[in-house]
Design a protein around this motif. Sequence first.
Motif, short mmCIF file in Angstrom:
data_model
loop_
_atom_site.label_atom_id
_atom_site.label_comp_id
_atom_site.label_asym_id
_atom_site.label_seq_id
_atom_site.Cartn_x
_atom_site.Cartn_y
_atom_site.Cartn_z
N SER A 32 60.39 82.81 32.32
CA SER A 32 59.58 83.00 33.58
C SER A 32 58.80 84.17 33.34
O SER A 32 57.73 83.93 34.11
CB SER A 32 60.71 83.58 34.62
OG SER A 32 61.17 85.15 34.63
N VAL A 33 58.88 84.95 32.38
CA VAL A 33 57.83 86.13 32.15
C VAL A 33 56.36 85.42 31.72
O VAL A 33 55.36 85.63 32.20
CB VAL A 33 58.21 87.10 31.09
CG1 VAL A 33 57.19 87.94 30.66
CG2 VAL A 33 59.41 88.05 31.86
N GLY A 35 55.70 82.37 31.87
CA GLY A 35 55.26 81.64 33.07
C GLY A 35 54.34 82.41 33.98
O GLY A 35 53.27 82.01 34.82
N GLY A 36 54.91 83.57 34.28
CA GLY A 36 54.24 84.46 35.35
C GLY A 36 52.85 84.84 34.85
O GLY A 36 51.81 85.44 35.54
N TYR A 71 53.02 79.13 37.51
CA TYR A 71 53.68 79.69 38.73
C TYR A 71 55.06 79.00 38.78
O TYR A 71 55.97 79.71 39.18
CB TYR A 71 52.66 79.62 39.95
CG TYR A 71 53.58 80.03 41.32
CD1 TYR A 71 53.59 81.48 41.43
CD2 TYR A 71 53.95 79.35 42.10
CE1 TYR A 71 54.16 81.92 42.39
CE2 TYR A 71 54.72 79.77 43.32
CZ TYR A 71 54.86 81.21 43.33
OH TYR A 71 55.35 81.49 44.54
N LYS A 74 57.40 80.06 36.25
CA LYS A 74 58.05 81.22 36.56
C LYS A 74 59.14 81.37 37.69
O LYS A 74 60.41 81.78 37.71
CB LYS A 74 57.03 82.10 36.93
CG LYS A 74 57.32 83.63 37.48
CD LYS A 74 56.12 84.20 38.31
CE LYS A 74 56.90 85.69 38.89
NZ LYS A 74 55.76 86.63 39.62
N SER A 75 58.75 80.43 38.65
CA SER A 75 59.47 80.22 39.88
C SER A 75 60.94 79.49 39.60
O SER A 75 61.91 79.93 39.75
CB SER A 75 58.86 79.76 41.16
OG SER A 75 57.91 80.31 41.53
N TYR A 78 62.95 81.93 37.02
CA TYR A 78 63.45 82.78 37.64
C TYR A 78 64.63 82.52 38.60
O TYR A 78 65.66 83.20 38.60
CB TYR A 78 62.43 83.69 38.43
CG TYR A 78 62.88 84.86 39.15
CD1 TYR A 78 63.12 86.10 38.41
CD2 TYR A 78 63.17 84.90 40.64
CE1 TYR A 78 63.78 87.08 38.88
CE2 TYR A 78 63.83 85.99 41.01
CZ TYR A 78 63.94 87.05 40.39
OH TYR A 78 64.58 88.19 40.96
N SER A 144 62.68 90.41 32.82
CA SER A 144 61.31 90.05 32.88
C SER A 144 60.21 91.05 33.07
O SER A 144 59.25 90.84 32.52
CB SER A 144 61.33 88.88 33.85
OG SER A 144 61.69 89.79 35.26
N GLY A 148 57.07 91.50 30.72
CA GLY A 148 56.07 91.30 31.19
C GLY A 148 55.01 92.43 30.94
O GLY A 148 53.73 92.43 30.80
#
Length: 578
Positions: A32-33, A35-36, A71, A74-75, A78, A144, A148
Motif C-alpha cells: 500500500s505504501v 501504491g500511495g 491510489y 494503496k486503498s 491497506y 506503511s 513511506g
Amino acid sequence: MKQTKSNPITEVFAYAKDKKKIVFSILLAIASVFGGLVPYFSVANLVILIIGQNLKLSDIFFWSFCAIAGYLVKSVCYTLASGCSHKMAYGILAEIRTILTNKLLRNSLGNVEKKTAGEYKQILMDEIEHLEYPLAHMLPELTSHMLGFLVMIVSMFLCGWQLALASMGTLILGFLIYGMMMSGKDVMKMFEKYTNDSEVMSGAMVEYVGGMEVIKAFGQTASSMIKFRTSVLAFRDSMKKWFAHCYPYLAGFYVVTPNSLLLVMPIGVLLMSAGIISLNHFILCMFLSFGISEPIIKIMEFADHIMAITTTMGKVNEILDIEDLPEGTMHLTEIQTIEGKDIQFGYKQDNPVINHVSFSIKAGQRVAFVGNSGSGKSTLAKLLVRFYDPDSGSIQINGIDIRNIPLKELMRNISFVTQDNFLFDTSIMENIRVGNPLASEDEIITASQKAACHEFIQFFQDGYKTNVGEAGGKLSGGQRQRIAIARTILKNAPIVILDEASAFIDPENEDKIQKSMESLTEGKTLIMIAHRLNTVVDCDTIFVVNDGQIIANGTHTQLLQNCSVYQNLWKHSQEGVN
C-alpha cells in the motif's frame, strides 16, 4: 511464577496465536505504501510537462491512470492489511482476557480480593480494550508510514540533499517540541496517576450502582457518597493535570510539523536560481514535501499508544505475577475420610480466625459446624474448598493433603452452596446447568424438583427460559438459593458443603428442602455450616465453633446436655423460630 519482562510491544504480540497474520499484514502494508507514492510522482510529472509545454493528451491519460491505479492499490492493500491486523488484535485481546481469568481461578481468594470488582472490570475490559487501536493499526499504519517516509526522504535526497534537509527542518523542530512534552521524571508518574485514578473511579462506580437500592432507601445522592465523589474528583484533577501538561506541546507540534514548505519553497527557489538544482527536481521535491509530514505525525501519535501498551501490560503482568495456588498430582479414589489437622488461618497476619482446629469426618456422614456470627465456621468451609490455604496444619481427604490434589479434581468431588450464591445473567435452565454442562432438560427438571424450585419456575411465563437478571436480581433470595441447590444436586459430587444454604428458605418450603437434602446426600458426605439449628438436629455430628476453635462435638442431644454454648445457640434459634 514470575513473568519474564521484555519489550512491551514484543510481549503483547507474543499473545498472537497466528503469527502468519502479522507477516501478511506487513506485506500488504508495504504494497500500500508503494501504491500511495505513485500519485505524488504522477502529479509531479504532469506539472513538469505543463511547465515545459510538452503535455500531450496521451500523457494526461497515462499519468492519470497511474495515479488512479496507485491510489486503488494503496486503498485495497491497506484495507486488507487493516482487516488482517484487526482480526489479529481481537485475537490477542481475547487471549489476554482468557489467560487473566484462568489465572484468577488458580489464585487464592485472598489474593483475588485484594482488588475490587471495579478494578478488575477496568483491567479486563477497559485497559485491555485500549490495546485494540494500537494493535489493529500499528502494523499496517506504522509500517506503511515509516516506509513511506523513508522512500520520500531518499527520493528527495536523490533530487537534492539541500532540499531534503530543508524539508526535515520543521520535522526536527516538531520532534523537539514533542520530546519536551515527554521529558521529565514526573511525566510517567503523572500518566500512571491518571490511569490509576480512572481505575479507582471505575471501582467506585460499580460499587455505587450495586448499592443503588441502599442509596435510594436512605435518600442519598451521588454527591453525598464520599467515596464516589472523591474518586470522581480525583480523576477529574489528574485528567486536567495530564491534559494541561500535554496540550501546549501538542498544539505546537501540530502547527509546526506539517509546514515543511516554509523552508522548502524559499530554499528551493534560491538553489534553482543558483543553478544547483533543476526546475524538475524542485517541483518533485515540493510535491513530496506535501506528504512527508503526515507519516511523522502518525508515527508520533503511536508513541502515546505505546505508552498505553506499556501501562496496560504492566497491570496485566501484575496479575500474572501472583503466585498460583500450588497443585499436586495425587488423585482421589472413593472418598473415605475428610480430616482437619491442627489448622490455623488468618485473613491478616498475626490475626488468626481459625486456631489449631482438628476434626474428622467419615464418608456418608451428615455433619454440621455451628456457632455465633464471626466464630469462624464459614471460614472453615472456605478452607475445605480451598478458596484459601491454611497458614499451618492441613486438610486431608483420604489422608491426602488437598494441596497435593489438582484443583479441578478437588472441585469435581465437592459441591459448595453458599448463603448468597451468584447467578449469571441468563436463563434459569442455563444457571442450573452450570452444575453439569452436559445435563439434559429432564435431568435439570428432576434436580429442580428435588430442590423445591420446579413449582415456582413453572409460574414464570417463560418457565425454565426465564432470564434471572444480573446476579439473579429478578428472583427473590429464597428462589436464588433453591436454584443454587438444584445446581448442586445436578453436579452430583460425593461431598456437599452447604454454607448457610437454608438462610433464605421460607418456612413453607423448608420441609421440602430438608427432605430433598436427604435424597441428595444419600451415599454422600454432607457438611453444613448452619445458623438455624433446627436444620442440623439430625446430623451425625455437630461441631461447635467458638472464637475460631472447636470447643465441643457430638449429636444434638449430647450437646444440649453437655455444651453451654450450644444450649444458648439452641435457645436463641428457637426464639427466632417462634
